[in-house]
Design a protein around this motif. Structure first.
Motif, PDB file in Angstrom:
ATOM      1  N   ASN A  50       0.814  -1.230   0.000  1.00 53.49           N
ATOM      2  CA  ASN A  50       0.000   0.000   0.000  1.00 53.49           C
ATOM      3  C   ASN A  50       0.843   1.274   0.000  1.00 53.49           C
ATOM      4  OD1 ASN A  50      -2.543  -1.271  -0.010  1.00 53.49           O
ATOM      5  ND2 ASN A  50      -2.220  -1.843   2.124  1.00 53.49           N
ATOM      6  N   ALA A  51       2.171   1.130  -0.022  1.00 53.85           N
ATOM      7  CA  ALA A  51       3.037   2.321   0.069  1.00 53.85           C
ATOM      8  C   ALA A  51       2.822   3.312  -1.083  1.00 53.85           C
ATOM      9  CB  ALA A  51       4.507   1.908   0.169  1.00 53.85           C
ATOM     10  N   PRO A  52       2.758   2.870  -2.345  1.00 54.04           N
ATOM     11  CA  PRO A  52       2.598   3.868  -3.424  1.00 54.04           C
ATOM     12  C   PRO A  52       1.308   4.665  -3.279  1.00 54.04           C
ATOM     13  CG  PRO A  52       3.286   1.753  -4.327  1.00 54.04           C
ATOM     14  CD  PRO A  52       2.961   1.507  -2.878  1.00 54.04           C
ATOM     15  N   ARG A  53       0.190   3.975  -2.937  1.00 54.66           N
ATOM     16  CA  ARG A  53      -1.091   4.685  -2.774  1.00 54.66           C
ATOM     17  C   ARG A  53      -1.012   5.619  -1.566  1.00 54.66           C
ATOM     18  NH1 ARG A  53      -4.262   0.405  -2.083  1.00 54.66           N
ATOM     19  NH2 ARG A  53      -3.748  -0.302  -4.171  1.00 54.66           N
ATOM     20  N   ALA A  54      -0.368   5.132  -0.502  1.00 53.88           N
ATOM     21  CA  ALA A  54      -0.290   5.937   0.730  1.00 53.88           C
ATOM     22  C   ALA A  54       0.515   7.218   0.508  1.00 53.88           C
ATOM     23  CB  ALA A  54       0.339   5.105   1.840  1.00 53.88           C
ATOM     24  N   LEU A  55       1.528   7.153  -0.352  1.00 56.95           N
ATOM     25  CA  LEU A  55       2.377   8.337  -0.581  1.00 56.95           C
ATOM     26  C   LEU A  55       1.530   9.538  -1.046  1.00 56.95           C
ATOM     27  CD1 LEU A  55       5.372   9.322  -0.583  1.00 56.95           C
ATOM     28  CD2 LEU A  55       5.431   8.729  -3.018  1.00 56.95           C
ATOM     29  N   LYS A  56       0.469   9.236  -1.782  1.00 52.48           N
ATOM     30  CA  LYS A  56      -0.388  10.330  -2.302  1.00 52.48           C
ATOM     31  C   LYS A  56      -1.040  11.114  -1.173  1.00 52.48           C
ATOM     32  CE  LYS A  56      -1.642   8.204  -6.679  1.00 52.48           C
ATOM     33  NZ  LYS A  56      -2.728   7.551  -7.402  1.00 52.48           N
ATOM     34  N   LYS A  57      -1.182  10.478  -0.001  1.00 53.29           N
ATOM     35  CA  LYS A  57      -1.826  11.183   1.128  1.00 53.29           C
ATOM     36  C   LYS A  57      -1.058  12.460   1.493  1.00 53.29           C
ATOM     37  CE  LYS A  57      -3.725   8.636   4.451  1.00 53.29           C
ATOM     38  NZ  LYS A  57      -3.881   7.687   5.565  1.00 53.29           N
ATOM     39  N   ASN A 106      -3.197  12.644   5.095  1.00 50.68           N
ATOM     40  CA  ASN A 106      -2.459  12.057   6.233  1.00 50.68           C
ATOM     41  C   ASN A 106      -2.717  12.895   7.475  1.00 50.68           C
ATOM     42  OD1 ASN A 106      -0.792  14.213   5.035  1.00 50.68           O
ATOM     43  ND2 ASN A 106       0.760  13.634   6.521  1.00 50.68           N
ATOM     44  N   SER A 107      -2.824  12.189   8.613  1.00 51.10           N
ATOM     45  CA  SER A 107      -2.909  12.987   9.845  1.00 51.10           C
ATOM     46  C   SER A 107      -1.713  12.612  10.704  1.00 51.10           C
ATOM     47  CB  SER A 107      -4.239  12.767  10.565  1.00 51.10           C
ATOM     48  OG  SER A 107      -4.334  11.497  11.054  1.00 51.10           O
ATOM     49  N   GLY A 108      -0.666  13.412  10.591  1.00 44.08           N
ATOM     50  CA  GLY A 108       0.571  13.156  11.320  1.00 44.08           C
ATOM     51  C   GLY A 108       1.580  12.418  10.472  1.00 44.08           C
ATOM     52  N   LYS A 109       2.640  11.976  11.124  1.00 39.88           N
ATOM     53  CA  LYS A 109       3.757  11.334  10.407  1.00 39.88           C
ATOM     54  C   LYS A 109       3.261  10.096   9.666  1.00 39.88           C
ATOM     55  CE  LYS A 109       7.734  10.308   8.936  1.00 39.88           C
ATOM     56  NZ  LYS A 109       7.219  10.247   7.559  1.00 39.88           N
ATOM     57  N   LEU A 110       3.468  10.057   8.372  1.00 36.67           N
ATOM     58  CA  LEU A 110       2.980   8.951   7.542  1.00 36.67           C
ATOM     59  C   LEU A 110       3.999   7.807   7.532  1.00 36.67           C
ATOM     60  CD1 LEU A 110       0.663   8.016   5.682  1.00 36.67           C
ATOM     61  CD2 LEU A 110       1.899   9.060   3.785  1.00 36.67           C
ATOM     62  N   ILE A 111       3.498   6.633   7.897  1.00 34.68           N
ATOM     63  CA  ILE A 111       4.379   5.469   8.090  1.00 34.68           C
ATOM     64  C   ILE A 111       3.681   4.243   7.499  1.00 34.68           C
ATOM     65  CG2 ILE A 111       5.251   3.905   9.918  1.00 34.68           C
ATOM     66  CD1 ILE A 111       5.419   6.478  11.708  1.00 34.68           C
ATOM     67  N   VAL A 112       4.469   3.339   6.934  1.00 35.84           N
ATOM     68  CA  VAL A 112       3.911   2.052   6.503  1.00 35.84           C
ATOM     69  C   VAL A 112       4.447   0.967   7.423  1.00 35.84           C
ATOM     70  CG1 VAL A 112       3.981   0.315   4.666  1.00 35.84           C
ATOM     71  CG2 VAL A 112       3.597   2.708   4.084  1.00 35.84           C
ATOM     72  N   GLN A 113       3.555   0.133   7.922  1.00 38.09           N
ATOM     73  CA  GLN A 113       4.020  -1.031   8.700  1.00 38.09           C
ATOM     74  C   GLN A 113       4.279  -2.158   7.705  1.00 38.09           C
ATOM     75  OE1 GLN A 113       2.088  -2.194  12.348  1.00 38.09           O
ATOM     76  NE2 GLN A 113       3.875  -3.504  12.767  1.00 38.09           N
ATOM     77  N   VAL A 114       5.553  -2.535   7.635  1.00 39.92           N
ATOM     78  CA  VAL A 114       5.980  -3.523   6.645  1.00 39.92           C
ATOM     79  C   VAL A 114       5.860  -4.942   7.201  1.00 39.92           C
ATOM     80  CG1 VAL A 114       7.932  -4.250   5.201  1.00 39.92           C
ATOM     81  CG2 VAL A 114       7.583  -1.830   5.673  1.00 39.92           C
ATOM     82  N   GLY A 115       6.134  -5.099   8.494  1.00 34.22           N
ATOM     83  CA  GLY A 115       6.081  -6.424   9.115  1.00 34.22           C
ATOM     84  C   GLY A 115       5.975  -6.281  10.620  1.00 34.22           C
TER      85      GLY A 115
END
Ligand SMILES: NC(=O)c1ccc[n+]([C@@H]2O[C@H](COP(=O)([O-])OP(=O)(O)OC[C@H]3O[C@@H](n4cnc5c(N)ncnc54)[C@H](OP(=O)(O)O)[C@@H]3O)[C@@H](O)[C@H]2O)c1
Length: 307
Positions: free
Chosen positions: A283-290, A296-305
């Motif tokens: 979901n990282a590419p889609r999330a980057l658009k936030k 985004n509300s606050g620091k945008l982070i992806v949980q990878v594992g």
């Protein structure tokens, strides 16, 4: 999976930081780092666990941070990794925010570049975001009158809760008029995260010896043509003002100074932050658009594992 060579470490990523600069690296032109080419893995600041080490400074199970890739496993030179402390009373994601590159950016970008003094008026853009929300709160700690610009009423309400004197919704208000109303004594410090029209509006209100910290220009990262510059840069001359750009990495060797002070402020309840964690590397590419539509509300982070 790649095996680490001599001096290298195999890291399993748990969290990945998404940053506006990811977009800059895709522009096909070198910036402060070489441009990424089509087919390269996207770079990203990641936190992870050492799975295998051939560097004497790291052992299996160590928690580390580094500029790795948008990938589950990365092989990195040990020299390019930072070992993270365990057992601090903060979640791991704080190592991207307050105790990471965002914290360095806000702390030194404001304190070192602008030297705020009590009673001064500080304006900050992307004020509800990762960097901006810290800048405004540090400005309050230093006794400034803080005015923030952000893109929704919910974000305006949140920065008012943080103690900002005024919040301007730049999407629904006339920015110049609102800035004039909320900065009756002019602007001493502008922490610029956006560039463009907001920079121009602030430049019209700067005071003698104003300082402008040029942190980011997110309004221009998606532009396919070079954006026109502010028409009123000459105000810097008449006001003997200063604009200065910086990179958070300029301050890596002073990180401890910033983190010690900020963790103290966090413990005293003087600093608050929000994180926006998206599940799954896919979901990282889609999330980057936030970062660019402001969702985004606050620091945008992806949980990878798993941690
Ligand atoms: N110099 C450095 O070393 C350094 C390091 C880190 C970050 N930065 C810069 O700091 C800035 C903030 O980064 P961050 O990581 O803290 O992200 P963030 O503020 O958490 O997220 C980005 C925010 O930018 C705002 N935005 C997007 N497009 C905009 C536009 N056209 N005009 C005005 N605002 C817009 C959106 O908020 P709204 O809802 O308010 O529109 C969005 O939520 C960026 O410019 C980034 O490049 C610089």
């Amino acid at each position: 999976m790649q095996s680490p060579g001599e001096g290298e470490v195999l890291v399993r990523s748990t969290y990945l930081s998404l940053d506006p600069t990811n977009r800059v690296w895709m522009n096909g032109a070198d910036s402060y780092l070489p441009a990424l080419a089509i087919g390269d893995a996207m770079r990203g600041v990641a936190i992870g666990v050492v799975e295998e080490s051939r560097d004497a400074g790291f052992a299996t199970g160590d928690l580390v941070q580094g500029l790795l890739g948008w990938q589950q496993y990365s092989v990195s030179p040990g020299a390019a990794l930072n070992k993270l402390p365990k057992g601090l009373p903060v979640p791991m994601t704080a190592f991207f925010g307050l105790l990471g590159h965002i914290g360095l950016t806000a702390y030194f970008g404001l304190l070192d570049i602008c030297e705020p003094k009590p009673g001064e008026t500080l304006v900050v853009s992307t004020a509800a975001g990762a960097v901006g929300s810290l800048v405004g709160q540090i400005g309050k700690i230093k006794g400034c009158r803080v005015v923030g610009l952000t893109g929704s009423d919910e974000k305006c309400a949140w920065i008012k809760e943080l103690g900002f004197e005024a919040a301007i919704n730049y999407k629904t208000e006339n920015v110049s008029e609102s800035l004039q109303r909320h900065c009756p004594k002019g602007v001493d410090i502008y922490f610029d995260n956006v560039g463009g029209g907001i920079l121009e509006a602030v430049l019209n209100l700067i005071n003698l010896r104003a300082r402008i910290s040029v942190c980011g220009m997110i309004s221009q990262y998606n532009a396919d043509q070079p954006a026109p510059g502010p028409k009123n840069l000459a105000n810097l001359i008449s006001k003997r003002a200063r604009m200065e750009g910086f990179l958070c990495t300029d301050y890596s060797n002073r990180a401890q100074e910033a983190f010690t002070e900020m963790i103290g402020w966090l413990m005293q309840g003087k600093l608050k932050y929000r994180v926006d964690v998206v599940e799954g590397l896919e979901n990282a590419p889609r999330a980057l658009k936030k970062l660019f539509d402001g969702s985004n509300s606050g620091k945008l982070i992806v949980q990878v594992g798993a941690e």
